[in-house]
Structure formats: C-alpha cells, structure tokens
Write a protein that holds these residues in place. Structure first.
Motif, PDB file in Angstrom:
ATOM      1  N   SER A   7      53.878  38.150  32.784  1.00  0.00           N
ATOM      2  CA  SER A   7      53.177  36.998  33.359  1.00  0.00           C
ATOM      3  C   SER A   7      54.113  36.303  34.336  1.00  0.00           C
ATOM      4  N   GLY A   8      53.543  35.419  35.129  1.00  0.00           N
ATOM      5  CA  GLY A   8      54.353  34.621  36.043  1.00  0.00           C
ATOM      6  C   GLY A   8      54.300  35.043  37.498  1.00  0.00           C
ATOM      7  N   GLY A   9      53.608  36.124  37.779  1.00  0.00           N
ATOM      8  CA  GLY A   9      53.487  36.543  39.161  1.00  0.00           C
ATOM      9  C   GLY A   9      52.586  35.609  39.949  1.00  0.00           C
ATOM     10  N   GLY A  10      52.607  35.782  41.268  1.00  0.00           N
ATOM     11  CA  GLY A  10      51.750  34.943  42.118  1.00  0.00           C
ATOM     12  C   GLY A  10      52.183  35.006  43.553  1.00  0.00           C
ATOM     13  N   LEU A  11      51.665  34.062  44.318  1.00  0.00           N
ATOM     14  CA  LEU A  11      51.960  33.972  45.749  1.00  0.00           C
ATOM     15  C   LEU A  11      52.984  32.869  45.978  1.00  0.00           C
ATOM     16  N   VAL A  12      54.024  33.194  46.733  1.00  0.00           N
ATOM     17  CA  VAL A  12      55.074  32.227  47.024  1.00  0.00           C
ATOM     18  C   VAL A  12      55.548  32.431  48.453  1.00  0.00           C
ATOM     19  N   GLN A  13      55.998  31.370  49.061  1.00  0.00           N
ATOM     20  CA  GLN A  13      56.530  31.481  50.416  1.00  0.00           C
ATOM     21  C   GLN A  13      57.961  32.021  50.396  1.00  0.00           C
ATOM     22  N   ALA A  14      58.336  32.628  51.490  1.00  0.00           N
ATOM     23  CA  ALA A  14      59.704  33.126  51.609  1.00  0.00           C
ATOM     24  C   ALA A  14      60.691  31.981  51.367  1.00  0.00           C
ATOM     25  N   GLY A  15      61.754  32.291  50.607  1.00  0.00           N
ATOM     26  CA  GLY A  15      62.727  31.275  50.244  1.00  0.00           C
ATOM     27  C   GLY A  15      62.432  30.593  48.925  1.00  0.00           C
ATOM     28  N   GLY A  16      61.243  30.817  48.399  1.00  0.00           N
ATOM     29  CA  GLY A  16      60.837  30.197  47.159  1.00  0.00           C
ATOM     30  C   GLY A  16      61.316  30.953  45.936  1.00  0.00           C
ATOM     31  N   SER A  17      60.880  30.474  44.764  1.00  0.00           N
ATOM     32  CA  SER A  17      61.305  31.055  43.494  1.00  0.00           C
ATOM     33  C   SER A  17      60.111  31.309  42.588  1.00  0.00           C
ATOM     34  N   LEU A  18      60.292  32.273  41.712  1.00  0.00           N
ATOM     35  CA  LEU A  18      59.329  32.557  40.651  1.00  0.00           C
ATOM     36  C   LEU A  18      60.107  33.010  39.430  1.00  0.00           C
ATOM     37  N   ARG A  19      59.535  32.780  38.258  1.00  0.00           N
ATOM     38  CA  ARG A  19      60.112  33.317  37.040  1.00  0.00           C
ATOM     39  C   ARG A  19      59.069  34.165  36.331  1.00  0.00           C
ATOM     40  N   LEU A  20      59.389  35.413  36.162  1.00  0.00           N
ATOM     41  CA  LEU A  20      58.518  36.316  35.429  1.00  0.00           C
ATOM     42  C   LEU A  20      58.914  36.337  33.962  1.00  0.00           C
ATOM     43  N   SER A  21      57.919  36.494  33.122  1.00  0.00           N
ATOM     44  CA  SER A  21      58.152  36.614  31.685  1.00  0.00           C
ATOM     45  C   SER A  21      57.522  37.907  31.193  1.00  0.00           C
ATOM     46  N   CYS A  22      58.105  38.446  30.150  1.00  0.00           N
ATOM     47  CA  CYS A  22      57.560  39.647  29.531  1.00  0.00           C
ATOM     48  C   CYS A  22      57.654  39.461  28.018  1.00  0.00           C
ATOM     49  N   ALA A  23      56.505  39.339  27.382  1.00  0.00           N
ATOM     50  CA  ALA A  23      56.449  39.151  25.940  1.00  0.00           C
ATOM     51  C   ALA A  23      56.184  40.485  25.253  1.00  0.00           C
ATOM     52  N   ALA A  24      56.983  40.773  24.245  1.00  0.00           N
ATOM     53  CA  ALA A  24      56.860  42.036  23.526  1.00  0.00           C
ATOM     54  C   ALA A  24      56.300  41.810  22.127  1.00  0.00           C
ATOM     55  N   SER A  25      55.421  42.701  21.733  1.00  0.00           N
ATOM     56  CA  SER A  25      54.900  42.649  20.362  1.00  0.00           C
ATOM     57  C   SER A  25      55.836  43.433  19.454  1.00  0.00           C
ATOM     58  N   GLY A  26      55.704  43.245  18.160  1.00  0.00           N
ATOM     59  CA  GLY A  26      56.523  44.001  17.231  1.00  0.00           C
ATOM     60  C   GLY A  26      57.809  43.303  16.860  1.00  0.00           C
ATOM     61  N   ARG A  27      58.518  43.897  15.908  1.00  0.00           N
ATOM     62  CA  ARG A  27      59.722  43.265  15.377  1.00  0.00           C
ATOM     63  C   ARG A  27      61.008  43.974  15.786  1.00  0.00           C
ATOM     64  N   THR A  28      60.924  44.882  16.743  1.00  0.00           N
ATOM     65  CA  THR A  28      62.110  45.645  17.122  1.00  0.00           C
ATOM     66  C   THR A  28      62.632  45.293  18.505  1.00  0.00           C
ATOM     67  N   PHE A  29      62.109  44.219  19.081  1.00  0.00           N
ATOM     68  CA  PHE A  29      62.487  43.855  20.448  1.00  0.00           C
ATOM     69  C   PHE A  29      63.987  43.763  20.607  1.00  0.00           C
ATOM     70  N   SER A  30      64.656  43.112  19.679  1.00  0.00           N
ATOM     71  CA  SER A  30      66.086  42.843  19.826  1.00  0.00           C
ATOM     72  C   SER A  30      66.942  44.092  19.691  1.00  0.00           C
ATOM     73  N   ASN A  31      66.356  45.214  19.309  1.00  0.00           N
ATOM     74  CA  ASN A  31      67.129  46.456  19.140  1.00  0.00           C
ATOM     75  C   ASN A  31      67.213  47.289  20.413  1.00  0.00           C
ATOM     76  N   TYR A  32      66.582  46.839  21.482  1.00  0.00           N
ATOM     77  CA  TYR A  32      66.507  47.654  22.682  1.00  0.00           C
ATOM     78  C   TYR A  32      66.922  46.888  23.925  1.00  0.00           C
ATOM     79  N   ALA A  33      67.515  47.630  24.861  1.00  0.00           N
ATOM     80  CA  ALA A  33      67.733  47.077  26.191  1.00  0.00           C
ATOM     81  C   ALA A  33      66.381  46.913  26.877  1.00  0.00           C
ATOM     82  N   MET A  34      66.323  45.958  27.790  1.00  0.00           N
ATOM     83  CA  MET A  34      65.093  45.685  28.529  1.00  0.00           C
ATOM     84  C   MET A  34      65.379  45.659  30.019  1.00  0.00           C
TER      85      MET A  34
END
Length: 123
Positions: A7-34
C-alpha cells in the motif's frame, strides 16, 4: 500461505516523497529477508532494495541510493520503503518480496511476491 499486501502508492510530483508499506500475513515474517522491486512500463522487473531479517544489512540499487530507505518492523510484520526526491523515472509498479533466507541474496529470486502498488511521478 504467506501473503504480502502493498500500500502507499499514488501520484506525486517530481521531488516529492512517498512511503510504501508491505504487510505480511503469518508468523514467520521475522525469519526472512525482505525486499522491494519495481517494474516500469515496457521494462523488466528490477531490484530496488533489500534488508536482512533483523534489519542489520541493507542493499540498494545504484539508481535509488541516497533517496530510498528500506526498513522493517517485525512486531508489525511490515516492511517499508521510504522514497524521497522522486523522479519521473521512478514511475513503476512496486512489488514487495520475501526472500528464501534470512540474509538478502541479490542473486536468488524471492520466494513470495505481493501484488504490487503503482507509483507515478509527474514532471
């Protein structure tokens, strides 16, 4: 079955900022590189950034070094991509990916992919 939702995508002007997020299901997220990848129209998917399982090691494509920052919150099963000083050439669909190991391997393909979120940077 692990699922990654960006989530977090969209339209932005050059020079601007955005922050993307990625939510993972399950209980093993912390065991893997992303990592994050992107695919611009008419181009192949390319690596953007990667982070080891505890966040101690990060890797960036040369094209985004100094502008993008990858981070993760293992308590929230979420990985982020802070994008600053955006350029029109950053326009792409951005994909979150889970590696197959704890350390990010630039050669090995990720094992799990999200569905992608579109980032459009206008000039």
């Amino acid at each position: 079955q692990v699922q990654l939702v960006e989530s977090g995508g969209g339209l932005v002007q050059a020079g601007g900022s955005l922050r993307l997020s990625c939510a993972a299901s399950g209980r093993t997220f912390s065991n893997y590189a992303m990592g994050w990848f992107r695919q611009a129209p008419g181009k192949e998917r390319e690596f953007v950034a990667g982070m080891s399982w505890r966040g101690g090691n990060t890797y960036y494509a040369d094209s985004v070094k100094g502008r993008f920052t990858i981070s993760r919150d293992n308590a929230k099963n979420t990985v982020y991509l802070q994008m600053n000083s955006l350029k029109p050439e950053d326009t792409a669909v951005y994909y979150c990916a889970r590696a197959k190991a704890r350390r990010w391997d630039p050669v090995e393909a990720p094992g799990v992919w999200g569905q992608g979120t579109l980032v459009t940077v206008s000039s």
